[in-house]
Design an enzyme around this catalytic site. Structure first.
Site, PDB file in Angstrom:
ATOM      1  N   ASP A  39      31.200  -0.805  27.062  1.00 51.54           N
ATOM      2  CA  ASP A  39      30.594   0.492  27.337  1.00 51.54           C
ATOM      3  C   ASP A  39      29.133   0.308  27.762  1.00 51.54           C
ATOM      4  OD1 ASP A  39      32.833   2.052  26.743  1.00 51.54           O
ATOM      5  OD2 ASP A  39      32.393   2.008  24.596  1.00 51.54           O
ATOM      6  N   TYR A  67      32.276  -9.376  17.586  1.00 48.60           N
ATOM      7  CA  TYR A  67      31.177  -8.461  17.866  1.00 48.60           C
ATOM      8  C   TYR A  67      30.208  -8.398  16.689  1.00 48.60           C
ATOM      9  CZ  TYR A  67      34.507  -6.408  21.272  1.00 48.60           C
ATOM     10  OH  TYR A  67      35.401  -6.199  22.283  1.00 48.60           O
ATOM     11  N   ASP A  81      30.537   7.389  19.190  1.00 44.05           N
ATOM     12  CA  ASP A  81      29.366   6.532  19.381  1.00 44.05           C
ATOM     13  C   ASP A  81      28.116   7.397  19.509  1.00 44.05           C
ATOM     14  OD1 ASP A  81      29.058   7.398  22.094  1.00 44.05           O
ATOM     15  OD2 ASP A  81      30.496   5.903  22.755  1.00 44.05           O
ATOM     16  N   ARG A 172      34.476   1.456  17.968  1.00 43.53           N
ATOM     17  CA  ARG A 172      34.089   2.851  17.730  1.00 43.53           C
ATOM     18  C   ARG A 172      35.024   3.515  16.728  1.00 43.53           C
ATOM     19  NH1 ARG A 172      34.546   6.015  22.779  1.00 43.53           N
ATOM     20  NH2 ARG A 172      35.701   4.290  23.692  1.00 43.53           N
TER      21      ARG A 172
END
Length: 279
Positions: A39, A67, A81, A172
């Site tokens: 994103d 991540y 988010d 998310r």
């Protein structure tokens, strides 16, 4: 033009396609594709396929990813988010022990409902289009695997995690569902991709520092695969028919060599070696 892959450290504020176009223009490349989007608010490892290397996407898209994620607790947003509108807010606080206990629900194989703002399709149309039109679509839960969840830092309302997960996992959604499990809401505030399969952010380059020499050849970026030697006749079959009979009977992918020269990536199916990429 060299074929292979590029490891990019995507900056915050750019879509994956914008990064792709910048790289394409900078290096005067004709054929470029990415192996999994990030994103715009996220940064980190973005793998680009160059030339025939774009065909590696079917292989590398299935790899696990790692991540570092920062979750903001106490507020849920419609996009899950930081860029969305607030849909729920809580003045309640939670302890470190509460967080650790709740995180146990997100270990191993779990069922996860994709965000309504996502690129998944419904009747050929991305979910985010429906959501932006005020008609959000909720997809059925999907099975994903969370290999590891490690708390790096917790200072309410911010929680920083290192997450290793299977393909198709929405970080998310983890932020959203953790907030709901704690009863106070939550959303993803930042995200950095560290790894994808055997590729690491430490080996990536910024867009500004990128040059053609940074393209990793198809042979070099597939060293995790076993090597296999093929005869001249087998090589001719692969070039002419895309497959050749074989008795190896081993699943997976192989780096093929003919007379000690790298010729491409092969796979095994139904008593045949099958061409994935010939260089």
């Amino acid at each position: 033009m060299n074929s292979g892959i590029l490891l990019i450290d995507k900056p915050i504020g750019y879509s994956s396609n914008q990064v792709l176009q910048k790289v394409k223009k900078k290096l005067s490349l004709k054929k470029v594709g990415h192996f999994g989007t990030l994103d715009p608010f996220a940064d980190g490892l973005l793998i680009l396929g160059i030339g025939k290397g774009t065909k590696l996407s079917n292989i590398f898209l299935n790899e696990d990813k790692a991540y570092v994620a920062e979750i903001f607790l106490g507020e849920e947003k419609d996009t899950d988010d930081l860029e969305g509108d607030t849909t729920f807010k809580s003045s309640q606080t939670v302890s470190y022990e509460n967080v650790i206990s709740a995180l146990k629900n997100f270990e191993g194989q779990i069922e996860q409902v994709p965000p309504t703002y996502s690129a998944l399709k419904h009747n050929g149309k991305p979910l985010y289009d429906y959501a932006r039109e005020g008609n959000p679509i909720t997809k059925p839960a999907r099975k994903v695997i969370i290999h590891e969840l490690k708390v790096i830092e917790f200072k309410f309302p911010k929680l920083k995690l290192e997450i290793t997960c299977s393909k198709g996992t929405y970080i998310r959604a983890i932020a959203r569902d953790l907030g709901r499990k704690l009863g106070i809401g939550g959303h993803l505030q930042s995200l950095r991709r560290l790894k994808q399969g055997s590729f690491d952010i430490s080996d990536s380059k910024s867009i500004d520092s990128l040059c053609e020499e940074n393209i990793i050849s198809i042979e070099d970026c597939t060293k995790i695969f076993n090597e296999i030697s093929i005869s001249d006749n087998e090589y001719a079959d692969l070039k002419n028919y895309g497959k050749t009979r074989s008795k190896i009977k081993k699943s997976g992918y192989f780096r093929g060599y003919n007379n000690d020269n790298f010729v491409g990536i092969l796979s095994y199916s139904k008593n045949h070696l099958v061409k994935e990429i010939l260089v």
